[in-house]
Design an enzyme around this catalytic site. Sequence first.
Site, PDB file in Angstrom:
ATOM      1  N   ILE A  47       0.825  -1.209   0.000  1.00 41.39           N
ATOM      2  CA  ILE A  47       0.000   0.000   0.000  1.00 41.39           C
ATOM      3  C   ILE A  47       0.858   1.259   0.000  1.00 41.39           C
ATOM      4  CG2 ILE A  47      -1.521   1.361   1.532  1.00 41.39           C
ATOM      5  CD1 ILE A  47      -3.131  -0.575  -0.033  1.00 41.39           C
ATOM      6  N   CYS A  48       2.004   1.228   0.723  1.00 40.73           N
ATOM      7  CA  CYS A  48       2.801   2.454   0.785  1.00 40.73           C
ATOM      8  C   CYS A  48       3.371   2.820  -0.583  1.00 40.73           C
ATOM      9  CB  CYS A  48       3.882   2.371   1.858  1.00 40.73           C
ATOM     10  SG  CYS A  48       5.048   1.062   1.560  1.00 40.73           S
ATOM     11  N   THR A  49       3.711   1.793  -1.382  1.00 39.65           N
ATOM     12  CA  THR A  49       4.184   2.068  -2.745  1.00 39.65           C
ATOM     13  C   THR A  49       3.066   2.707  -3.556  1.00 39.65           C
ATOM     14  OG1 THR A  49       5.679   0.188  -2.680  1.00 39.65           O
ATOM     15  CG2 THR A  49       5.083   1.007  -4.850  1.00 39.65           C
TER      16      THR A  49
END
Lengths: 429, 519
Positions: free
Chosen positions: A211-213
């Site tokens: 998700i952070c990407t």
Amino acid sequence: MSSQSASTSNTDWPGRYHHIDQVLNSPGPRTDPAFLAGDGVKDFLRHQAKILVIGAGGLGCEILANLALTGFKDIHVIDMDTIDISNLNRQFLFRTKDVGKPKATVAAEFIMKRVPGVKVTPYFGKIQDKDDNYYMQFNLVICGLDSVEARRWMNATLVNLVDPENPESLKPLIDGGTEGFKGQARVILPTITSCYECSLDMLNKPTAFPICTIANTPRLPEHCIEWASVLEWPRVQGDKKMDTDDPEHIGWLFSVAAARAKEFNIEGVTWSLTQGVVKNIIPAIASTNAIISAACCNEAFKIATSSAAYLNNYFMLIGTEGVYSYTFEHEKRDDCPVCGGEALELTFSADLTVEGLIEMLVEKQDIQIKKPSLSSPKSQIYLQAPPQLEEATRPNLAKRVSELVPNGGEVTVTASTLPFSLSLRITYT
Amino acid sequence: MAESLNIENATVTIATDAQPDNKTRRYDRQLRLWAATGQSALENSRILVISGSATSTSILKNLVLPGIGHFTILDNEKVSPEDAGNNFFLEGQSSIGKSRAEEAVRLLAELNDSVESKADTSNLEDILEKNSSYLTSFTIVIAHNLDPKLLDRLSTLLWSDVSHPTLVVVRSAGFLAEFFIQFHEHPIIESHSETAPSLRLDKAFPALLDYSLSLDFETMDPTDHTHVPYVIILVRALEDWKKSHEGKPPQTYLEKKAFKEGVLAMKIKFDEENFDEAESQAYRCWTETTVPSEIASLFQYPALSSLSPSSPPFFHLLAALQKFTLEPPYTLPLTSTLPDMKANTTSYIHLQKLYKARAEEEKERFKSFLTVPVDDSIVDTFVKNAHGLKVLRGRKWGALDADPTALANAISTSSKQVAIHLSLSALTALIMKQPGVAPTIEALTQEAQSLLPPGSEFPEEFSDAVGEVARAPTADLPNTAALLGGLVAQEVIKMITKQYVPIESYCVVDLVETWTGII
Ligand SMILES: [Zn+2]
């Protein structure tokens, strides 16, 4: 011609089974001595055998045609899908006019029209709608599915159906699958050979983007598409359910993803890629489906007739570079949660929290589980549903597993996507 | 020129940005395998299939569905009751007595409106006699269980000129089968090789090297530090290493270990995943990027030494590639496709731009070696796929059976495959000698023996194979037909699209033990 009564044989014109009968009239050098050549085996195949086909798609269409031509006359088929235009490059029982109709029904009608005297009974719905009594009526089950979840359910159901006192309760399961130029076919004798669950770790791990990407550092067009579907859709569209078959929804996702890609100077977001990512599309062609379905039906024919030994137990084909195939025996796993009987051994730190254990289970390739609920023989550790119990068990998430389960203790894992429960035996390091 | 380029760009934009048309939707699942170029090759192909047997129609089904341009079934037989029982592209009893070609073509054509089809009820022998140019007008000719005398003439005709169609010979009996592809040579640009091209970290191009040297890892903003792509980290670490090691990369086990430790020591926080990634990719620093031996061996190809302006573009491209590799850095042209890696958007996109710019430069240099004009899109595809190029060389049908020593040698490497091949060859020969007589195991064995050098031993699996052939000599089993239909269609698609890698010789199938093999 066999000596069948006129009522069942009026479609069996002389010579109809000229080809098939050559292998039913006499044994080959490798045929089991128990093979009863001649009328007995033909009668079983043509008048007694009842076979179930799961899926009327790419593999299912081929399977139905092959079974009908080899002489199976009582065939049932289950499929919950309707026909889409993208099916027509391989699902050869369907035409443009059939788009939108149920696959199972159209396929069954086509086979009955083309191959006289064959009865195909369709069910337009889910395999989970049917109970043990329903599955008990068949001699054999062939699965031609693209869903891992449905196959796990079917596999577990047939393993659970086995009653050692009743030999009829053991239903051979033949499973096929394809992806592009590659595929596999296998024979599963529930409780006797390796089952579908035993080999779960052979599946490719689905590509998942952190998700952070997606949220902060997109690099690939896929990251932009995931951003549109996972984060932007719920934010902008609220509770409206995304339908990946709705061109308007795909169009929306595409334009949102393309705008983000432009902002970050990322190239390559296209309509086709957007659709591929959000629907998790697997390339599929008629020829590979034909190979794998033929292999499956050939095993069904050999099992039903004993005219030749059946596959023990796995056939894998790679057609991208030459024709490469590999036939081998996949080993049964003693700790298989479906057919093994032994608990799965899991070793981890005494400091691991319940939440950490859940993450670990979700990551594990050989069990593939989405939202597990955990309990011990003494208490409920964490339950995903219903909401009241979720709330009541939520404080346990932060606790260490070792506070709740002794060393060597058992944890039972359940999930709505699993048709069985999984036992873990815990050892702390 | 500029204007036409703009128009082209606009068309591409329309094609990829809008909701796809019905044709693209229909072919979506296969376009993901062979793209528009493969599809257009299929749509321009013309296939001739000799006989309307169950195996023949199974093959055709898998070619009509993906959308070949045209197919003809050549068959002068009428549908027999036996045919009506095992062929899905006949309508049971109602087809009996009608033309087998016409019935099969009618029912196959229903599968795809965009495919042109024709039933030809003339006699192959007549055509071979009077109208052989008709046979050579196709892209590929497929023959199932064809009379060996006719097959011999057909294969000789098609072999007589390199421009003649590829021939696929299919034979089956009961649970056993084999097929063979006859072609002279088959160059492949898009082999869809699963090996990724080199990132060339050991021979970093100037812009990449300069960029990695321009970074000050020690004073860099900590967030940026966590986002330096591993490619940059390794190029820098390697350059630093070489300075203190006489310009050489790490060579011994201990040096490699020390290098990796050095990479990890560059971390300023323990959880910098980009440095972990760099450590796991460190082998790229001491794996020298050279021209892969499979590609270098293509440069020995005879066609390169006798190149003329009329030679196929592939060989002109190959010759240019060879010249390219003879100059520093002695590698294939760089490709711009970067794998994903831990990085933030800016640093990744910047790196991507460096690779793209360099790949463009090298492509221009590559083009300067070309002595004939080649379409830009073909040059692009060629350069992009240079690491997976292939040239297959085929043989004439029957060459193996005409060479007893080669056949005997094949027994030592592919015993069970040759067992089936011998049995099917014996069956073909016997059917020709004694049509209508059921072949016995003894007669088949005798025929097979005559193919081998005097006194040779049969493969140990021969008795199983010959027994199976004697059991079902004329059986075109639906499952065997369907399986062959899939295998043959896959190979034909690979031949037509010139993508992926087809077989070069015999593929043998045993559906008793469920395996396929190659001789
Ligand atoms: Zn199992």
